[in-house]
Design an enzyme around this catalytic site. Structure first.
Site, short mmCIF file in Angstrom:
data_model
loop_
_atom_site.label_atom_id
_atom_site.label_comp_id
_atom_site.label_asym_id
_atom_site.label_seq_id
_atom_site.Cartn_x
_atom_site.Cartn_y
_atom_site.Cartn_z
N CYS A 178 9.31 -0.13 23.79
CA CYS A 178 10.45 -0.90 24.26
C CYS A 178 10.40 -1.04 25.78
O CYS A 178 9.36 -1.36 26.36
CB CYS A 178 11.73 -0.21 23.77
SG CYS A 178 13.24 -1.16 23.86
N THR A 179 11.51 -0.79 26.47
CA THR A 179 11.56 -0.97 27.92
C THR A 179 10.90 0.16 28.68
O THR A 179 10.91 0.15 29.92
CB THR A 179 13.02 -1.12 28.39
OG1 THR A 179 13.78 0.01 27.95
CG2 THR A 179 13.64 -2.40 27.84
#
Length: 215
Positions: free
Chosen positions: A113-114
């Protein structure tokens, strides 16, 4: 007659996978991959935080750690999750320095993800192909113009760098990593034991298609 001591102590696992934790990490970003990596016979999972204190995820779950950044052992693999906390951690020199230091000697570095934003901000992904959460894609991509960001990919492998799309994609990437470290049957058996349906095609990314269409 004294009975022989039949107890044995299992030898320590030779290799270590560091799981980087910080306040407001995304729970599934960590524990999805941990489920798949946690039974590897040659690897020990080591949870890390900057201070060595437990940290709380975005979902309110408190997670304990084994080491601080200062006491962390040399890591063979490194997993960096995402979550709301990445918005703060991209401006944390201690986090970025730790990632740079450990990435130098690690056989592989992975983000979910981030978490890719932290690797990008640290300069670790310069010149590499990578992906990230499609909802937060533009924000992550702003962290470095030196990365070839792919909008359509469930996960991306570029040499020793592994990056996955949002949240659940990290579990699929972790199984691909198991297949890389061992073999595909091992990854399939790991998924079966978890009763998990492995999406094993890194290009199968319906969220990426939606992102390309601008939705």
């Amino acid at each position: 007659m004294t009975k022989p001591d039949m107890t044995t102590t299992a030898p320590p696992k030779a290799r270590k996978i560091g799981i980087v934790l910080f306040k407001q990490f995304e729970t599934l970003d960590v524990f999805g991959p941990v489920q798949m990596l946690g039974r590897l016979p040659d690897y020990q999972l080591v949870a890390l935080s900057e201070s060595g204190a437990s940290v709380t995820s975005s979902q309110g779950l408190s997670a304990g750690v084994h080491h601080s950044f200062a006491t962390a052992p040399k890591l063979d693999g490194l997993l960096v999750p995402g979550g709301q906390g990445t918005r703060r951690e991209i401006d944390n020199p201690a986090m970025l320095d730790f990632l740079r230091l450990q990435s130098e000697g690690a056989a592989w570095i992975a983000s979910v993800c981030t978490g890719a934003a932290l690797l990008a901000k640290a300069g670790i992904l310069d010149g590499k192909r990578a992906t990230t959460n499609k909802i937060a894609f533009d924000w992550v991509a702003k962290q470095s113009s030196e990365v070839d960001w792919l909008r359509r990919a469930r996960w991306v492998v570029d040499g020793r760098f592994w990056t996955s799309s949002g949240v659940s994609a990290g579990t699929d990437m972790a199984l691909a990593l198991v297949a890389h470290l061992y073999d595909r049957p091992t990854a399939q058996e790991t998924a079966r034991r978890a009763e998990y349906v492995w999406r094993d095609d890194p290009d199968d990314d319906p969220f990426g298609i939606a992102s390309e269409k601008g939705s």
